[in-house]
Design a protein around this motif. Structure first.
Motif, short mmCIF file in Angstrom:
data_model
loop_
_atom_site.label_atom_id
_atom_site.label_comp_id
_atom_site.label_asym_id
_atom_site.label_seq_id
_atom_site.Cartn_x
_atom_site.Cartn_y
_atom_site.Cartn_z
N ALA A 135 0.81 -1.22 0.00
CA ALA A 135 0.00 0.00 0.00
C ALA A 135 0.84 1.27 0.00
CB ALA A 135 -0.95 -0.01 1.20
N GLU A 136 1.92 1.28 0.76
CA GLU A 136 2.73 2.50 0.85
C GLU A 136 3.45 2.83 -0.45
OE1 GLU A 136 6.68 2.12 2.96
OE2 GLU A 136 5.72 0.27 3.70
N HIS A 137 3.60 1.84 -1.33
CA HIS A 137 4.29 2.05 -2.61
C HIS A 137 3.34 2.40 -3.74
CE1 HIS A 137 7.88 0.42 -0.71
NE2 HIS A 137 7.22 -0.67 -0.39
N LEU A 138 2.06 2.12 -3.57
CA LEU A 138 1.10 2.29 -4.67
C LEU A 138 0.99 3.73 -5.19
CD1 LEU A 138 -1.76 -0.12 -3.50
CD2 LEU A 138 -0.08 -0.49 -5.32
N PRO A 139 1.07 4.77 -4.32
CA PRO A 139 0.95 6.14 -4.84
C PRO A 139 1.97 6.48 -5.92
CG PRO A 139 0.64 6.16 -2.47
CD PRO A 139 1.09 4.76 -2.84
N ALA A 140 3.10 5.79 -5.94
CA ALA A 140 4.12 6.06 -6.96
C ALA A 140 3.74 5.51 -8.32
CB ALA A 140 5.46 5.47 -6.51
N LYS A 141 2.68 4.69 -8.39
CA LYS A 141 2.30 4.06 -9.65
C LYS A 141 0.88 4.44 -10.09
CE LYS A 141 6.02 1.52 -10.40
NZ LYS A 141 6.01 0.08 -10.63
N THR A 142 0.31 5.46 -9.49
CA THR A 142 -1.05 5.86 -9.84
C THR A 142 -1.10 6.48 -11.24
OG1 THR A 142 -0.69 7.99 -8.74
CG2 THR A 142 -1.75 6.25 -7.45
N PRO A 143 -2.27 6.49 -11.90
CA PRO A 143 -3.57 6.05 -11.39
C PRO A 143 -3.71 4.53 -11.39
CG PRO A 143 -3.80 6.77 -13.64
CD PRO A 143 -2.38 7.07 -13.26
N LEU A 144 -4.44 4.01 -10.41
CA LEU A 144 -4.67 2.58 -10.29
C LEU A 144 -6.11 2.33 -9.83
CD1 LEU A 144 -1.44 1.53 -8.34
CD2 LEU A 144 -1.96 0.92 -10.71
N THR A 145 -6.61 1.16 -10.18
CA THR A 145 -7.86 0.67 -9.60
C THR A 145 -7.49 -0.51 -8.71
OG1 THR A 145 -9.21 1.34 -11.49
CG2 THR A 145 -10.11 -0.36 -10.06
N CYS A 146 -7.82 -0.42 -7.44
CA CYS A 146 -7.48 -1.47 -6.48
C CYS A 146 -8.76 -2.14 -5.99
CB CYS A 146 -6.71 -0.89 -5.30
SG CYS A 146 -5.09 -0.22 -5.77
N ILE A 147 -8.80 -3.45 -6.11
CA ILE A 147 -9.97 -4.24 -5.72
C ILE A 147 -9.55 -5.17 -4.59
CG2 ILE A 147 -11.81 -5.74 -6.57
CD1 ILE A 147 -10.71 -5.00 -9.46
N THR A 148 -10.23 -5.10 -3.46
CA THR A 148 -9.82 -5.92 -2.32
C THR A 148 -11.00 -6.33 -1.46
OG1 THR A 148 -8.33 -6.02 -0.40
CG2 THR A 148 -9.38 -3.90 -0.85
N ASN A 149 -10.84 -7.45 -0.77
CA ASN A 149 -11.83 -7.91 0.21
C ASN A 149 -11.37 -7.60 1.63
OD1 ASN A 149 -9.69 -9.87 0.04
ND2 ASN A 149 -10.99 -11.31 1.16
N SER A 150 -10.22 -6.97 1.78
CA SER A 150 -9.64 -6.68 3.08
C SER A 150 -10.12 -5.34 3.62
CB SER A 150 -8.11 -6.66 2.99
OG SER A 150 -7.53 -6.09 4.15
N LEU A 151 -10.78 -5.37 4.77
CA LEU A 151 -11.23 -4.13 5.38
C LEU A 151 -10.04 -3.30 5.84
CD1 LEU A 151 -13.65 -2.44 6.15
CD2 LEU A 151 -13.79 -3.68 8.32
N THR A 152 -8.98 -3.96 6.29
CA THR A 152 -7.76 -3.26 6.68
C THR A 152 -7.18 -2.49 5.50
OG1 THR A 152 -7.26 -5.00 8.29
CG2 THR A 152 -5.46 -3.53 7.68
N LEU A 153 -7.11 -3.12 4.35
CA LEU A 153 -6.55 -2.48 3.16
C LEU A 153 -7.48 -1.38 2.64
CD1 LEU A 153 -4.11 -2.49 1.36
CD2 LEU A 153 -5.16 -4.29 -0.02
N MET A 154 -8.77 -1.60 2.72
CA MET A 154 -9.71 -0.55 2.32
C MET A 154 -9.48 0.71 3.15
SD MET A 154 -13.33 -2.59 1.98
CE MET A 154 -13.38 -4.25 1.33
N THR A 155 -9.30 0.54 4.44
CA THR A 155 -9.08 1.68 5.33
C THR A 155 -7.78 2.40 4.97
OG1 THR A 155 -10.25 0.56 7.12
CG2 THR A 155 -8.82 2.38 7.74
N THR A 156 -6.75 1.64 4.61
CA THR A 156 -5.46 2.23 4.27
C THR A 156 -5.53 2.99 2.95
OG1 THR A 156 -4.29 0.46 5.43
CG2 THR A 156 -3.03 1.73 3.81
N LEU A 157 -6.25 2.45 1.98
CA LEU A 157 -6.25 3.03 0.62
C LEU A 157 -7.29 4.12 0.41
CD1 LEU A 157 -5.85 -0.19 -1.57
CD2 LEU A 157 -4.06 1.39 -0.84
N LYS A 158 -8.26 4.23 1.31
CA LYS A 158 -9.40 5.10 1.04
C LYS A 158 -9.02 6.56 0.83
CE LYS A 158 -10.55 6.06 5.89
NZ LYS A 158 -11.56 5.93 6.95
#
Length: 284
Positions: A135-158
């Motif tokens: 998650a911490e590296h994703l902003p360097a590769k935007t734009p992106l569409t991220c699909i997840t079932n993880s509530l933890t990851l949803m909270t981090t990426l929102k």
């Protein structure tokens, strides 16, 4: 009048953002404390709740609240003022337990995984703690569409800019803080992604396994709906066993392991034609 409305709105917005920031900070402290409590109980086998309250400088009410949450995730058991560690299979499935394991290895793997992410892609990201470290590296590769079932990851990426977040619903499982089951797999089946990043509990005979059949079902749906599949697996997974088989390593496009993985595993996989990336460990 427009200027007056703008002037009255900005302080309200700043106050709202401040409240959200404070809430996130409290949540982070709470999660860290609960992880520490779980580690303490696992280390000693059992502890009196009063002793937990004293050790962590929290009230008995807060201690009970934390322990109820950990018990709900299958990590601990409460009885008559004493809390004890749950069976190993339940503990190792919990996201609270997994978050503190092999952090350096997971960080190295997550960084290496970013070589397979390109701007504009749609990504399936599973609920594993290794994938969460991407998650911490994703902003360097935007734009992106991220699909997840993880509530933890949803909270981090929102709150991340230029990331279109698709949260997969379904039945919520407290022990892994994620959604799984028929409703989740149905949602996944209606989507198509460029790349799937996932991790699993164990690798035996070059087949990946997991303890949870519901987890297997959900990850399989993502696997089938992705054009490319990347497995992230730290070195300890080669020493573990789990009940339910998921897929052979040869079915993945790439397997990323950390630099502490025994050479015998890397050499064996490569001899079978499996594409293996060894993520270098950062010096301590």
């Amino acid at each position: 009048m427009a200027g007056e409305r703008q002037g009255s709105t900005e302080p309200e917005l700043q106050s709202l953002l401040s409240d959200e920031s404070q809430a996130d900070t409290r949540q982070s402290r709470q999660l860290a404390r609960r992880q520490s409590i779980a580690e303490a109980v696992m280390g000693e086998g059992s502890m009196r709740i009063e002793d937990i309250s004293a050790r962590f400088g929290i009230s008995l009410m807060t201690a009970h609240r934390d322990l109820d949450e950990l018990a709900g995730r299958g990590l601990l058991r409460k009885a008559r003022g004493v809390v004890s560690a749950a069976p190993t299979s339940l503990i190792e499935s919990s996201d609270v337990y997994r978050a503190n394991r092999q952090q350096a290895e997971k960080a190295a793997i997550a960084q290496a995984a970013m070589a397979f992410v390109e701007p504009g892609q749609a990504l399936f990201l599973d609920d594993s703690t290794t994938v969460h470290m991407m998650a911490e590296h994703l902003p360097a590769k935007t734009p992106l569409t991220c699909i997840t079932n993880s509530l933890t990851l949803m909270t981090t990426l929102k709150g991340l800019r230029d990331i279109s977040l698709i949260g997969l619903g379904g039945q919520y499982y407290n022990w892994c803080n994620a959604f799984m089951g028929r409703m989740t797999t149905l949602e996944v089946s209606r989507l198509r992604a460029d790349t799937l990043f996932l991790s699993m509990a164990a690798v035996t005979d070059d087949i990946v396994f997991h303890q949870s059949p519901e987890m297997i079902e959900t990850k399989r749906a993502m696997f089938n709906a992705a054009a490319r599949r990347i497995l992230l697996v730290d070195n300890t997974k080669f020493e573990r066993r789990a009940l339910h088989g998921f897929a052979a390593l040869a079915e993945f496009d790439t397997v990323i392991v950390d630099g502490n993985t025994a050479p015998i595993h890397v050499e064996r996989m490569r001899a079978k034609g499996i594409a293996v990336v060894v993520a270098p460990m950062q010096p301590v």
